[in-house]
Design an enzyme around this catalytic site. Structure first.
Site, mmCIF file in Angstrom:
data_model
loop_
_atom_site.group_PDB
_atom_site.id
_atom_site.type_symbol
_atom_site.label_atom_id
_atom_site.label_comp_id
_atom_site.label_asym_id
_atom_site.label_seq_id
_atom_site.Cartn_x
_atom_site.Cartn_y
_atom_site.Cartn_z
ATOM 1 N N ILE A 224 4.462 -4.651 0.422
ATOM 2 C CA ILE A 224 4.062 -3.794 -0.694
ATOM 3 C C ILE A 224 5.280 -3.432 -1.542
ATOM 4 O O ILE A 224 5.214 -3.410 -2.777
ATOM 5 C CB ILE A 224 3.353 -2.527 -0.172
ATOM 6 C CG1 ILE A 224 1.964 -2.901 0.378
ATOM 7 C CG2 ILE A 224 3.220 -1.480 -1.272
ATOM 8 C CD1 ILE A 224 1.212 -1.749 1.012
ATOM 9 N N GLY A 225 6.399 -3.157 -0.886
ATOM 10 C CA GLY A 225 7.614 -2.867 -1.621
ATOM 11 C C GLY A 225 8.042 -4.034 -2.490
ATOM 12 O O GLY A 225 8.338 -3.864 -3.683
ATOM 13 N N TRP B 60 6.184 -6.421 -3.556
ATOM 14 C CA TRP B 60 5.174 -6.614 -4.600
ATOM 15 C C TRP B 60 5.580 -5.868 -5.871
ATOM 16 O O TRP B 60 5.464 -6.383 -6.978
ATOM 17 C CB TRP B 60 3.821 -6.121 -4.106
ATOM 18 C CG TRP B 60 2.811 -5.890 -5.206
ATOM 19 C CD1 TRP B 60 2.743 -4.814 -6.041
ATOM 20 C CD2 TRP B 60 1.744 -6.760 -5.599
ATOM 21 N NE1 TRP B 60 1.692 -4.945 -6.920
ATOM 22 C CE2 TRP B 60 1.068 -6.132 -6.677
ATOM 23 C CE3 TRP B 60 1.283 -7.990 -5.146
ATOM 24 C CZ2 TRP B 60 -0.028 -6.706 -7.302
ATOM 25 C CZ3 TRP B 60 0.184 -8.553 -5.770
ATOM 26 C CH2 TRP B 60 -0.468 -7.924 -6.829
ATOM 27 N N HIS B 61 6.068 -4.646 -5.688
ATOM 28 C CA HIS B 61 6.377 -3.809 -6.840
ATOM 29 C C HIS B 61 7.653 -4.222 -7.556
ATOM 30 O O HIS B 61 7.866 -3.821 -8.707
ATOM 31 C CB HIS B 61 6.471 -2.339 -6.403
ATOM 32 C CG HIS B 61 5.134 -1.712 -6.149
ATOM 33 N ND1 HIS B 61 4.505 -1.768 -4.929
ATOM 34 C CD2 HIS B 61 4.289 -1.039 -6.971
ATOM 35 C CE1 HIS B 61 3.340 -1.138 -5.004
ATOM 36 N NE2 HIS B 61 3.188 -0.690 -6.230
ATOM 37 N N GLY B 62 8.505 -5.015 -6.920
ATOM 38 C CA GLY B 62 9.700 -5.475 -7.613
ATOM 39 C C GLY B 62 10.616 -6.268 -6.708
ATOM 40 O O GLY B 62 10.631 -6.077 -5.483
#
Length: 340
Positions: free
Chosen positions: A317-318, A320-322
């Site tokens: 998820i981390g 995914w965000h950048g």
């Protein structure tokens, strides 16, 4: 093309809407679907038409892999091969420069960056199609036609900013006769939700961005008060930008009689980190839970396995965000918070 642009609101959306329902009224449902696919590809290509072939190749590849999973005996090998190819494509465009920078930092080398321009929405259409392949493997999604698969991946309300949609949930909506007939209730509700989202994006998020940019562009000369104003402005900008886009997507879907999943539910009202992840980017959280956390074992094999599975999920998820170590650390930090 952005949802809040004049081109989208005054030209693209009205033309797409009128032609789609005109063809539907003439009982040309498949032609109406073709029109919606072509309009969505035009919408995607407005930003940079050079990446339209990449999107098309990704769609054709995953459709072909899905058919092979349905028809061949070695389903698991084909599934893993398809997922690996999808992740390699995403990794090249989104994480190649991050990897090269990390190697340079650790080894002291000076490898040149590729300076790759990230294709719009690549994370969304990649994760959407990986879920499709897994659902085909599980026997809960079945190919109907290449046309509807194209519609599933390209439908413009979700294409560039989500939500992540499910083939098994969207296909029945694509093929039902009611989708092609004007529904005044859906139009009224869709326009209202779109207007609310548009207001959040244009009147709140974009204005807060001015204050956030001032702070981040002058970080070395900030006063105590200016730093807090910049920090709070950025937090609220991010909140209302994502909330606005999520609502605009749902509103646009309703205009075409499509029910897209909710993706944002007041996360700053969460009472815990776990509650936060049930409210923030809800379809991403559901995707990670269904296609990563549970297949890894979830919380079924003891506390250590649960911690490992949660860490892997939150790191994803981390990332995914950048593409950056700050996002990796952010994912790891949230793992610790979820375990407390």
């Amino acid at each position: 093309m952005l949802f809040n642009s004049y081109e989208f609101i005054l030209l693209f959306l009205p033309v797409t809407f009128v032609v789609f329902f005109t063809l539907g009224k003439l009982k040309c449902n498949k032609l109406a679907t073709v029109w919606l696919v072509l309009a969505s590809l035009f919408f995607y290509g407005w930003w940079d038409y050079h990446y339209v072939p990449l999107l098309l190749m990704s769609i054709l590849f995953n459709y072909f892999v899905g058919k092979q999973i349905e028809n061949r005996a070695n389903k698991k090998a084909i599934l893993f091969g398809g997922i690996a190819a999808d992740l390699l494509l995403l990794g090249y465009f989104k994480y190649a420069d991050f990897f090269i920078s990390t190697v340079n930092d650790l080894s002291g080398s000076s490898l040149g960056l590729l300076n790759i321009v990230l294709p719009l929405g690549i994370s969304f259409f990649t994760f959407t199609q990986i879920a499709y392949l897994v659902d085909v493997y599980r026997g809960i999604a079945k190919n109907i036609s290449l046309l509807y698969y194209f519609e599933f991946v390209t439908i413009f309300p979700h294409l560039i900013a989500g939500p992540i949609i499910s083939y098994k949930e969207m296909l029945p909506q694509f093929v039902r006769a009611e989708t092609f007939a004007i529904n005044h209730k859906n139009i009224a509700l869709g326009l209202a939700i779109f207007a609310i989202g548009l207001t959040k994006k244009v009147m709140i998020a974009d204005n807060l961005a001015v204050w956030a940019n001032i702070a981040f562009n002058n970080s070395e000369n900030l006063t105590f008060l200016a730093a807090w104003i910049g920090s709070i402005s950025y937090s609220l900008q991010l909140y209302f930008d994502f909330s606005g886009y999520s609502e605009m997507a749902i509103g646009l879907g309703l205009l075409f009689n499509l029910s897209l999943p909710m993706n944002f539910n007041s996360p700053y009202q969460a009472t815990s980190i776990i509650d936060f992840w049930r409210r923030w980017h809800m379809t991403l959280g559901s995707w990670v839970k269904e296609y990563m956390y549970i297949p890894l074992g979830g919380n079924r094999h003891g506390e250590l396995c649960k911690m490992r599975n949660l860490l892997v999920s939150m790191l994803l998820i981390g990332l995914w965000h950048g593409a950056g170590w700050t996002f990796v650390l952010w994912g790891g930090e949230h793992t610790v918070y979820c375990l407390l």
